[in-house]
Design a protein around this motif. Structure first.
Motif, PDB file in Angstrom:
ATOM      1  N   THR A 168      72.804  76.840  75.488  1.00  0.00           N
ATOM      2  CA  THR A 168      72.022  75.886  76.904  1.00  0.00           C
ATOM      3  C   THR A 168      72.082  74.615  75.707  1.00  0.00           C
ATOM      4  N   ASP A 169      72.456  74.978  74.341  1.00  0.00           N
ATOM      5  CA  ASP A 169      71.640  73.332  72.872  1.00  0.00           C
ATOM      6  C   ASP A 169      72.977  73.265  72.918  1.00  0.00           C
ATOM      7  N   TYR A 170      73.466  71.729  73.376  1.00  0.00           N
ATOM      8  CA  TYR A 170      75.053  71.527  73.046  1.00  0.00           C
ATOM      9  C   TYR A 170      75.292  71.286  71.270  1.00  0.00           C
ATOM     10  N   GLN A 171      73.981  71.385  71.067  1.00  0.00           N
ATOM     11  CA  GLN A 171      73.990  71.301  69.602  1.00  0.00           C
ATOM     12  C   GLN A 171      74.823  71.995  68.684  1.00  0.00           C
ATOM     13  N   LYS A 172      74.902  73.300  68.942  1.00  0.00           N
ATOM     14  CA  LYS A 172      74.837  75.077  68.353  1.00  0.00           C
ATOM     15  C   LYS A 172      76.152  75.580  69.678  1.00  0.00           C
ATOM     16  N   ALA A 173      76.885  74.786  70.188  1.00  0.00           N
ATOM     17  CA  ALA A 173      78.648  74.878  71.199  1.00  0.00           C
ATOM     18  C   ALA A 173      79.216  74.517  70.051  1.00  0.00           C
ATOM     19  N   ASP A 174      80.599  75.023  70.621  1.00  0.00           N
ATOM     20  CA  ASP A 174      81.691  75.982  70.073  1.00  0.00           C
ATOM     21  C   ASP A 174      82.587  74.671  71.333  1.00  0.00           C
ATOM     22  N   SER A 175      81.826  74.934  72.243  1.00  0.00           N
ATOM     23  CA  SER A 175      83.230  74.096  72.858  1.00  0.00           C
ATOM     24  C   SER A 175      82.014  73.208  74.468  1.00  0.00           C
ATOM     25  N   SER A 176      82.800  72.544  75.517  1.00  0.00           N
ATOM     26  CA  SER A 176      81.945  72.204  76.102  1.00  0.00           C
ATOM     27  C   SER A 176      82.424  71.853  77.805  1.00  0.00           C
ATOM     28  N   ILE A 177      82.276  72.007  78.741  1.00  0.00           N
ATOM     29  CA  ILE A 177      82.799  72.693  79.814  1.00  0.00           C
ATOM     30  C   ILE A 177      82.106  71.413  81.257  1.00  0.00           C
ATOM     31  N   SER A 178      82.960  70.252  81.724  1.00  0.00           N
ATOM     32  CA  SER A 178      82.337  69.431  82.880  1.00  0.00           C
ATOM     33  C   SER A 178      83.621  68.827  83.537  1.00  0.00           C
ATOM     34  N   THR A 179      82.555  68.280  84.834  1.00  0.00           N
ATOM     35  CA  THR A 179      83.473  67.316  85.869  1.00  0.00           C
ATOM     36  C   THR A 179      84.342  66.432  85.153  1.00  0.00           C
ATOM     37  N   CYS A 180      84.334  65.776  85.619  1.00  0.00           N
ATOM     38  CA  CYS A 180      84.585  63.796  85.042  1.00  0.00           C
ATOM     39  C   CYS A 180      84.903  63.039  87.117  1.00  0.00           C
ATOM     40  N   GLU A 181      84.376  62.197  86.347  1.00  0.00           N
ATOM     41  CA  GLU A 181      84.874  61.355  87.536  1.00  0.00           C
ATOM     42  C   GLU A 181      86.255  60.864  88.599  1.00  0.00           C
ATOM     43  N   LEU A 205      80.094  80.125  72.933  1.00  0.00           N
ATOM     44  CA  LEU A 205      79.554  79.012  72.873  1.00  0.00           C
ATOM     45  C   LEU A 205      80.144  78.414  73.948  1.00  0.00           C
ATOM     46  N   PRO A 206      80.223  78.183  75.023  1.00  0.00           N
ATOM     47  CA  PRO A 206      80.542  76.804  75.428  1.00  0.00           C
ATOM     48  C   PRO A 206      79.601  76.453  76.759  1.00  0.00           C
ATOM     49  N   TYR A 207      78.751  75.008  75.950  1.00  0.00           N
ATOM     50  CA  TYR A 207      77.749  74.132  76.679  1.00  0.00           C
ATOM     51  C   TYR A 207      78.775  74.364  77.993  1.00  0.00           C
ATOM     52  N   CYS A 208      77.392  74.103  78.903  1.00  0.00           N
ATOM     53  CA  CYS A 208      77.932  73.649  80.234  1.00  0.00           C
ATOM     54  C   CYS A 208      76.692  72.596  81.201  1.00  0.00           C
ATOM     55  N   GLY A 209      76.231  70.911  81.474  1.00  0.00           N
ATOM     56  CA  GLY A 209      75.229  70.637  81.054  1.00  0.00           C
ATOM     57  C   GLY A 209      75.284  69.786  82.637  1.00  0.00           C
ATOM     58  N   ASN A 210      75.703  71.060  83.722  1.00  0.00           N
ATOM     59  CA  ASN A 210      76.099  70.373  85.150  1.00  0.00           C
ATOM     60  C   ASN A 210      75.559  71.928  85.969  1.00  0.00           C
ATOM     61  N   ASP A 211      74.750  72.058  86.563  1.00  0.00           N
ATOM     62  CA  ASP A 211      74.185  72.941  86.739  1.00  0.00           C
ATOM     63  C   ASP A 211      75.431  73.473  88.557  1.00  0.00           C
ATOM     64  N   LYS A 212      75.843  72.117  89.019  1.00  0.00           N
ATOM     65  CA  LYS A 212      76.958  72.858  89.795  1.00  0.00           C
ATOM     66  C   LYS A 212      78.174  73.157  89.885  1.00  0.00           C
ATOM     67  N   LEU A 213      78.693  72.662  88.877  1.00  0.00           N
ATOM     68  CA  LEU A 213      79.814  73.206  88.149  1.00  0.00           C
ATOM     69  C   LEU A 213      79.188  74.865  87.260  1.00  0.00           C
ATOM     70  N   LYS A 214      78.195  75.724  86.846  1.00  0.00           N
ATOM     71  CA  LYS A 214      77.598  76.825  86.258  1.00  0.00           C
ATOM     72  C   LYS A 214      78.045  77.387  87.651  1.00  0.00           C
ATOM     73  N   GLU A 215      77.721  77.288  89.125  1.00  0.00           N
ATOM     74  CA  GLU A 215      77.673  77.727  90.459  1.00  0.00           C
ATOM     75  C   GLU A 215      78.922  78.283  90.235  1.00  0.00           C
ATOM     76  N   ILE A 216      79.791  76.906  90.358  1.00  0.00           N
ATOM     77  CA  ILE A 216      81.447  77.303  90.448  1.00  0.00           C
ATOM     78  C   ILE A 216      81.862  78.137  89.845  1.00  0.00           C
ATOM     79  N   LEU A 217      82.002  78.082  87.987  1.00  0.00           N
ATOM     80  CA  LEU A 217      82.125  79.071  87.389  1.00  0.00           C
ATOM     81  C   LEU A 217      81.072  80.544  87.465  1.00  0.00           C
TER      82      LEU A 217
END
Length: 209
Positions: free
Chosen positions: A103-116, A82-94
């Motif tokens: 969709t709920d970060y509190q239920k997720a077992d991991s998180s995928i994100s970009t950075c600055e 159950l990975p969480y991703c709050g970035n729509d652009k990154l979701k498109e890449i993936l």
């Protein structure tokens, strides 16, 4: 640093996901000593050395397809469902990976994100409200996967802050902070920004940033 040399460095420093961890013999220990950060190293090599020495998991990707293969392998071997991703652009890449996101970060077992930016001198990850959507770092899952590009590596925090100012101008995000590996934390005040960090560094594909 030439790409071929960086590949050679990564292959020596970062074991494949399938390799088991074994005690190093004397020859292997001497070999790893070559990868202690050096003041003459370029920023990309410094980051890779510091980050991995601090317990981070680092994956160098030749291109986007290489990234897809490696991130799917990581998710499978880590048994994250159950990975969480709050970035729509990154979701498109993936999308080619066919990953299903929680969709709920509190239920997720991991998180995928970009950075600055990736900060070379201390192996940290600079993020802003653009990535976190103003969620607190400590509220995100412990396992945090960062997707970054070689052009996002900077020498230090000051250079990263200048980069954010240049990128956003007057629209600078409200939250700018750095995330570090748990092994690099030395004070309790930094502990809320510590995660089990996994970084996928893709060879400079700016069109996907």
């Amino acid at each position: 640093m030439k790409k071929s040399l960086f590949n050679k460095f990564i292959k020596k420093v970062i074991p494949s996901l399938a390799e088991s961890k074994a005690k190093l013999n004397k020859e292997e220990q001497e070999e790893q000593e070559k990868f202690i950060p050096d003041s003459n190293d370029p920023a990309d090599v410094t980051f890779a050395k510091v980050f991995t020495n601090n317990g981070g998991k680092f994956f160098y990707c030749d291109d986007q397809e290489d990234f897809y293969v490696k991130i799917k392998q990581l998710l499978q071997e880590s048994e994250w469902k159950l990975p969480y991703c709050g970035n729509d652009k990154l979701k498109e890449i993936l999308e080619p990976t066919q990953l299903k996101f929680e969709t709920d970060y509190q239920k997720a077992d991991s998180s995928i994100s970009t950075c600055e930016f990736l900060i070379a001198f201390n192996g940290s990850v600079m993020v802003s409200g653009e990535q976190t959507k103003n969620l607190k770092i400590e509220d995100l899952p412990e396992a945090l996967v960062i997707v970054a590009y070689t052009s996002q590596i900077v020498k230090n925090i000051s250079e990263g802050l200048r980069g954010i100012q240049s990128k956003y101008g007057k629209s600078r995000p409200s939250l700018v902070t750095t995330i570090r590996t748990k092994e690099s934390i030395t004070t309790m005040s930094d502990s809320d920004r510590a995660k089990d960090l996994y970084i996928f560094l893709i060879e400079d594909y700016k069109e996907h940033r």
